[in-house]
Design a protein around this motif. Structure first.
Motif, PDB file in Angstrom:
ATOM      1  N   GLU A 177      17.282  29.829  72.534  1.00 15.19           N
ATOM      2  CA  GLU A 177      16.012  30.724  73.060  1.00 15.19           C
ATOM      3  C   GLU A 177      15.926  31.940  71.928  1.00 15.19           C
ATOM      4  N   ARG A 213      12.729  32.361  69.558  1.00 13.72           N
ATOM      5  CA  ARG A 213      11.956  33.646  69.537  1.00 13.72           C
ATOM      6  C   ARG A 213      11.605  34.292  68.137  1.00 13.72           C
ATOM      7  N   HIS A 228       8.582  35.066  65.805  1.00 10.45           N
ATOM      8  CA  HIS A 228       8.334  36.337  65.164  1.00 10.45           C
ATOM      9  C   HIS A 228       8.152  36.107  63.805  1.00 10.45           C
ATOM     10  N   GLU A 262       5.523  37.764  69.632  1.00 14.21           N
ATOM     11  CA  GLU A 262       6.424  37.830  70.492  1.00 14.21           C
ATOM     12  C   GLU A 262       5.674  38.321  71.897  1.00 14.21           C
ATOM     13  N   TYR A 288       5.422  35.593  74.618  1.00 12.74           N
ATOM     14  CA  TYR A 288       6.505  35.694  75.757  1.00 12.74           C
ATOM     15  C   TYR A 288       6.027  36.712  76.699  1.00 12.74           C
TER      16      TYR A 288
END
Length: 625
Positions: free
Chosen positions: A422, A426, A430, A492, A496
């Protein structure tokens, strides 16, 4: 001193012949061998000398005493009985019997010089010892101060200086300005007969590593004159006046060796602007200011015809005292800039002369991927490439050794940490956000490399650099850099719906750009073309920097926020509309971990703006996450 005492007794032993052999004779002997009185009565004693109860004497002829088996001797000793010491007629009796009575010692074995050395030598030496100790105790501190006051400059003779202008590359303009100084040192008569005077001081100003010290040594090497090198910080000591004394001694040595060059490195250590106040923020320092005053005096004191040139080097010429820069002192200022592409190529040629290069190494290409690097950086790059090639067992230094070394210098060595799936995903989003914004923003620097390999303090990195070096920045370019810096955080947020702490360095970078746009470069309509924040070389307590009002400070903050908010909205829309490119690049990045320029643009479904042969590793001011 102990050695002198030993020498005294050795000389005394050499000069003194020593005592002749003698026997001890009793004063009277009732039986057996005759005593002293019997020997006198027999007429065998020639002379005697008394000292208290002790008597030394000499036979008229050598005697074997006390019997015929003894060695013959002519001298004897005896002791007088106590009653005879008070009898004054005893001496008369001896005279009557033909014995000569003397006052001087018999068989003493010492001459006048030996007696003088033995009697007065130790006393005289002890007196000298006390005088020497007292002078040392009284003058020890002053002697130490005298040694402190001597110059610590390192002197290199002209024929020992191997550095010439051939070893200095990439700063041809600076070399051209110093060529006149070299010519003056070689042929001073040519200028003096026309009444010309070469500048007494030459100030070399430039960022660290540009080659200021190398230039000064090259001037001495070309001219073949003595070169006195010292750092300005070596003048300053805790005792006030030592620095000024060292300056006087340095200039005295240089004048005696003229023509000569005095090189003072990091001149701002003693030459910074003097404060007129005496308050708590005046920053005054008596020792530093006295040293500076002495340098000013010495440079003013150069007589007509002196061929001593002072070369100073500093990274911060703007903070130097105005008296130091006026005509007659450091009246010539030579800026040593960072080299351009052609200059970097020449520097690479200098530092790779001793390296066995592989055929695939193109110095022109390496110069193109190192914008912003100065001579020291390039020297370090060449050394790192050689070390890396040796570790890899290469026979020659290859191009990959240069690119990997450049990557290590710019990005740092990889960290051996393992990210969870994870965290890795991420991080990939980014970095892909930075890359996509850079690829789609007109005028932004092309993306050279994208990586999610943790290095130094970052979990990933995106590198961008311009095709051609920039010397000026317009509003579009600066706002483009703000957009690229925002790309990671906004990616992000788009994917997310939340943000993380990974954008810390991005936020610091974009805030600095926005504040300079508003406060230094006049790119805000609300503030206007007014400098309201000091540059890096100034501060709020330095002369010439005025404080701004509270209202102006609030206006600066609001304008900085407005610029960032406007670009924030643009980047949100850009990444939302190009979500497919963001996902595609992230997927490829998770597979490969590191993408070069062509692979990164291909994964995003875009065309690279440059030919694929250009190396992807370069950055003038890398944008990192």
């Amino acid at each position: 001193m102990l050695g002198l005492l030993v020498l005294n007794y050795v000389l005394m032993a050499v000069i003194s012949p020593g005592r002749d052999p003698s026997v001890t004779v009793p004063y009277s002997s009732p039986s057996g061998a005759p005593g002293f009185q019997q020997l006198v009565d027999q007429g065998k004693v020639a002379r005697i000398s008394t000292q208290g109860a002790s008597v030394t004497g000499e036979f008229k002829q050598e005697q074997r005493y006390p019997d015929s088996k003894a060695e013959p001797t002519k001298n004897f000793d005896t002791e007088l009985p106590t009653p005879l010491l008070s009898d004054p007629s005893w001496v008369d009796e001896q005279v009557e019997k033909g014995v000569k009575v003397e006052a001087t010692p018999i068989n003493d074995g010492r001459g006048f010089l030996a007696s003088l050395l033995l009697g007065f030598g130790p006393v005289i030496l002890l007196v000298f010892l006390f005088v020497w100790l007292s002078r040392r105790a009284a003058g020890g501190q002053m002697g130490a101060i005298g040694s402190f006051g001597r110059s610590r400059a390192r002197r290199v003779e002209g024929n020992e200086t191997k550095v010439t202008f051939k070893d200095v590359a990439g700063i041809d303009e600076s070399k051209g300005e110093l060529a006149e100084v070299v010519d003056f040192l070689k042929n001073p008569e040519k200028y003096q007969k026309l009444g010309g005077r070469i500048p007494r001081g030459v100030l070399l100003a430039g960022r660290p590593g540009t080659g200021k010290t190398l230039l000064a040594r090259a001037v001495a090497g070309e001219a073949g004159v003595p070169f006195f090198s010292i750092s300005a910080s070596e003048f300053v000591e805790a005792i006030v006046g030592i620095g000024a004394s060292r300056v006087r001694d340095l200039f005295k040595q240089a004048k005696e060796a003229a023509p000569a060059i005095i090189f003072i490195d990091e001149l701002d250590a003693i030459g910074r602007q003097r404060s007129s106040g005496g308050g708590p923020f005046s920053g005054g320092n008596d020792e530093r200011e006295q040293t500076l005053n002495q340098i000013l005096t010495e440079m003013d004191g150069f007589e007509q015809g002196d061929t001593v040139i002072v070369v100073g080097a500093t990274n911060r010429a703007e903070i130097l005292d105005s008296a130091l820069l006026r005509p007659g002192r450091f009246d010539r200022r030579v800026t040593v800039p960072a080299p351009d592409k052609e200059g970097r190529k020449k520097i690479l040629q200098v530092h790779t002369r001793s390296l066995p290069l592989d055929e695939n190494v193109d110095l022109d290409d390496i110069a193109a991927i190192t914008p912003g690097m100065v001579g020291a950086d390039i020297a370090n790059l060449c050394n790192e490439a050689a070390l890396l090639a040796a570790r890899r067992g290469h026979v020659k230094v290859e191009r990959v050794d240069f690119t990997d070394s450049l990557e290590k210098i710019i990005l740092g060595a990889p960290r051996g940490i393992i990210l969870s799936d994870e965290e890795k995903r991420r991080t990939a989003y980014h970095e892909s956000g930075h890359a996509i914004v850079g690829m789609l923003t007109p005028g932004a620097d092309p993306v050279r490399k994208v990586s999610i390999i943790p290095r130094t303090m970052s979990l990933g990195v995106t590198i961008s650099s311009p095709d051609a070096e920039r010397t000026n920045y317009d509003v579009d370019y600066l706002t483009g850099r703000i957009k690229v810096a925002l790309g990671g955080r906004i990616a992000e947020e788009v994917v997310y719906g939340s943000i993380s702490a990974g954008a810390e360095s991005d936020i610091q970078q974009l805030t600095g750009i926005a504040r300079q746009m508003v406060g230094r470069w006049g790119m805000s309509r609300a503030v206007g073309p007014i400098a309201v924040i000091p540059s890096e070389s100034q501060g709020p307590l330095l002369p010439g920097v005025s404080e701004v009002s509270q209202a102006t400070q609030e206006l600066i903050d609001s304008e900085v926020k407005r610029i960032v908010d406007e670009q924030y909205a643009v980047v949100v829309q850009l990444l939302t509309e190009n979500r497919d490119k963001l996902d595609s690049l992230t997927t490829r990045l998770l597979e490969e971990e590191t993408l070069d320029m062509d692979d990164a643009y291909e994964a995003a479904g875009l065309v690279a703006p440059r030919a694929p042969q250009e190396d992807p590793v370069a950055a003038e001011e890398p944008l990192t996450a």
